[in-house]
Motif scaffolding. Sequence first.
Motif, PDB file in Angstrom:
ATOM      1  N   GLY A  68     -48.591  37.924 -72.270  1.00  0.00           N
ATOM      2  CA  GLY A  68     -48.096  39.272 -72.055  1.00  0.00           C
ATOM      3  C   GLY A  68     -46.645  39.352 -71.636  1.00  0.00           C
ATOM      4  O   GLY A  68     -46.152  40.422 -71.299  1.00  0.00           O
ATOM      5  N   VAL A  69     -45.932  38.232 -71.688  1.00  0.00           N
ATOM      6  CA  VAL A  69     -44.528  38.189 -71.271  1.00  0.00           C
ATOM      7  C   VAL A  69     -43.655  38.043 -72.522  1.00  0.00           C
ATOM      8  O   VAL A  69     -43.795  37.065 -73.260  1.00  0.00           O
ATOM      9  CB  VAL A  69     -44.268  37.008 -70.307  1.00  0.00           C
ATOM     10  N   PRO A  70     -42.756  39.006 -72.759  1.00  0.00           N
ATOM     11  CA  PRO A  70     -41.891  38.915 -73.939  1.00  0.00           C
ATOM     12  C   PRO A  70     -41.008  37.670 -73.904  1.00  0.00           C
ATOM     13  O   PRO A  70     -40.560  37.242 -72.838  1.00  0.00           O
ATOM     14  CB  PRO A  70     -41.030  40.181 -73.869  1.00  0.00           C
ATOM     15  N   GLY A  71     -40.770  37.107 -75.062  1.00  0.00           N
ATOM     16  CA  GLY A  71     -39.975  35.887 -75.171  1.00  0.00           C
ATOM     17  C   GLY A  71     -38.550  36.013 -74.680  1.00  0.00           C
ATOM     18  O   GLY A  71     -37.910  35.006 -74.375  1.00  0.00           O
ATOM     19  N   ASN A  72     -38.031  37.229 -74.576  1.00  0.00           N
ATOM     20  CA  ASN A  72     -36.660  37.388 -74.098  1.00  0.00           C
ATOM     21  C   ASN A  72     -36.601  37.700 -72.602  1.00  0.00           C
ATOM     22  O   ASN A  72     -35.537  37.943 -72.061  1.00  0.00           O
ATOM     23  CB  ASN A  72     -35.931  38.471 -74.899  1.00  0.00           C
ATOM     24  N   HIS A  73     -37.745  37.658 -71.908  1.00  0.00           N
ATOM     25  CA  HIS A  73     -37.773  37.877 -70.459  1.00  0.00           C
ATOM     26  C   HIS A  73     -37.052  36.722 -69.775  1.00  0.00           C
ATOM     27  O   HIS A  73     -37.213  35.560 -70.169  1.00  0.00           O
ATOM     28  CB  HIS A  73     -39.218  37.969 -69.970  1.00  0.00           C
ATOM     29  N   LYS A  74     -36.288  37.019 -68.734  1.00  0.00           N
ATOM     30  CA  LYS A  74     -35.483  35.980 -68.079  1.00  0.00           C
ATOM     31  C   LYS A  74     -36.329  34.848 -67.487  1.00  0.00           C
ATOM     32  O   LYS A  74     -35.871  33.718 -67.383  1.00  0.00           O
ATOM     33  CB  LYS A  74     -34.582  36.576 -67.006  1.00  0.00           C
ATOM     34  N   ASP A  75     -37.577  35.128 -67.122  1.00  0.00           N
ATOM     35  CA  ASP A  75     -38.460  34.110 -66.557  1.00  0.00           C
ATOM     36  C   ASP A  75     -39.584  33.712 -67.521  1.00  0.00           C
ATOM     37  O   ASP A  75     -40.656  33.293 -67.097  1.00  0.00           O
ATOM     38  CB  ASP A  75     -39.070  34.620 -65.248  1.00  0.00           C
ATOM     39  N   PHE A  76     -39.325  33.838 -68.810  1.00  0.00           N
ATOM     40  CA  PHE A  76     -40.362  33.579 -69.814  1.00  0.00           C
ATOM     41  C   PHE A  76     -41.003  32.205 -69.664  1.00  0.00           C
ATOM     42  O   PHE A  76     -42.226  32.070 -69.707  1.00  0.00           O
ATOM     43  CB  PHE A  76     -39.794  33.718 -71.228  1.00  0.00           C
ATOM     44  N   LEU A  77     -40.215  31.167 -69.488  1.00  0.00           N
ATOM     45  CA  LEU A  77     -40.764  29.806 -69.440  1.00  0.00           C
ATOM     46  C   LEU A  77     -41.773  29.615 -68.312  1.00  0.00           C
ATOM     47  O   LEU A  77     -42.730  28.842 -68.449  1.00  0.00           O
ATOM     48  CB  LEU A  77     -39.646  28.774 -69.335  1.00  0.00           C
ATOM     49  N   VAL A  78     -41.593  30.324 -67.218  1.00  0.00           N
ATOM     50  CA  VAL A  78     -42.525  30.219 -66.093  1.00  0.00           C
ATOM     51  C   VAL A  78     -43.652  31.234 -66.230  1.00  0.00           C
ATOM     52  O   VAL A  78     -44.835  30.882 -66.195  1.00  0.00           O
ATOM     53  CB  VAL A  78     -41.780  30.423 -64.752  1.00  0.00           C
ATOM     54  N   LYS A  79     -43.301  32.493 -66.409  1.00  0.00           N
ATOM     55  CA  LYS A  79     -44.309  33.556 -66.411  1.00  0.00           C
ATOM     56  C   LYS A  79     -45.253  33.488 -67.608  1.00  0.00           C
ATOM     57  O   LYS A  79     -46.400  33.921 -67.530  1.00  0.00           O
ATOM     58  CB  LYS A  79     -43.639  34.919 -66.340  1.00  0.00           C
ATOM     59  N   SER A  80     -44.796  32.946 -68.720  1.00  0.00           N
ATOM     60  CA  SER A  80     -45.657  32.873 -69.904  1.00  0.00           C
ATOM     61  C   SER A  80     -46.768  31.837 -69.743  1.00  0.00           C
ATOM     62  O   SER A  80     -47.652  31.741 -70.584  1.00  0.00           O
ATOM     63  CB  SER A  80     -44.830  32.559 -71.147  1.00  0.00           C
ATOM     64  N   ARG A  81     -46.735  31.073 -68.670  1.00  0.00           N
ATOM     65  CA  ARG A  81     -47.776  30.065 -68.406  1.00  0.00           C
ATOM     66  C   ARG A  81     -48.803  30.558 -67.393  1.00  0.00           C
ATOM     67  O   ARG A  81     -49.707  29.833 -67.009  1.00  0.00           O
ATOM     68  CB  ARG A  81     -47.145  28.757 -67.893  1.00  0.00           C
ATOM     69  N   ARG A  82     -48.664  31.819 -66.983  1.00  0.00           N
ATOM     70  CA  ARG A  82     -49.565  32.352 -65.963  1.00  0.00           C
ATOM     71  C   ARG A  82     -51.004  32.412 -66.481  1.00  0.00           C
ATOM     72  O   ARG A  82     -51.251  32.515 -67.685  1.00  0.00           O
ATOM     73  CB  ARG A  82     -49.103  33.731 -65.514  1.00  0.00           C
ATOM     74  N   LYS A  83     -51.915  32.342 -65.541  1.00  0.00           N
ATOM     75  CA  LYS A  83     -53.336  32.409 -65.884  1.00  0.00           C
ATOM     76  C   LYS A  83     -53.959  33.737 -65.462  1.00  0.00           C
ATOM     77  O   LYS A  83     -55.024  34.099 -65.933  1.00  0.00           O
ATOM     78  CB  LYS A  83     -54.101  31.268 -65.186  1.00  0.00           C
ATOM     79  N   ASN A  84     -53.288  34.465 -64.534  1.00  0.00           N
ATOM     80  CA  ASN A  84     -53.802  35.739 -64.022  1.00  0.00           C
ATOM     81  C   ASN A  84     -52.639  36.721 -63.903  1.00  0.00           C
ATOM     82  O   ASN A  84     -51.484  36.321 -63.756  1.00  0.00           O
ATOM     83  CB  ASN A  84     -54.436  35.552 -62.635  1.00  0.00           C
ATOM     84  N   TYR A  85     -52.991  37.997 -63.902  1.00  0.00           N
ATOM     85  CA  TYR A  85     -51.990  39.020 -63.622  1.00  0.00           C
ATOM     86  C   TYR A  85     -51.751  39.050 -62.118  1.00  0.00           C
ATOM     87  O   TYR A  85     -52.678  38.912 -61.331  1.00  0.00           O
ATOM     88  CB  TYR A  85     -52.471  40.401 -64.092  1.00  0.00           C
ATOM     89  N   GLU A  86     -50.490  39.226 -61.742  1.00  0.00           N
ATOM     90  CA  GLU A  86     -50.148  39.357 -60.334  1.00  0.00           C
ATOM     91  C   GLU A  86     -50.613  40.726 -59.860  1.00  0.00           C
ATOM     92  O   GLU A  86     -50.459  41.699 -60.576  1.00  0.00           O
ATOM     93  CB  GLU A  86     -48.642  39.198 -60.142  1.00  0.00           C
TER      94      GLU A  86
END
Length: 74
Positions: A55-73
């Motif tokens: 659910g994190v767009p590829g152009n998000h500044k924290d994509f590399l970290v947030k795109s690996r999340r397992k749950n929604y904050e």
Amino acid sequence: MPFIHITTWPVNDKDKIVKLQEDITFVVHENIGAPLDKISVVICEVQPSHWADAGVPGNHKDFLVKSRRKNYEK
């Protein structure tokens, strides 16, 4: 016969796209014996803003970290 569709972010070096198509064609031919002229390879490039992982767009500044999340904050 085989139709291989690859979706990727934009590739700056078009020679790499050609090499990828050649390599994939070779591997498919070698592994399943399909005639070279019957193997189609399509590469579609998608802008990072139109691509999302977790659910994190590829152009998000924290994509590399947030795109690996397992749950929604929460």
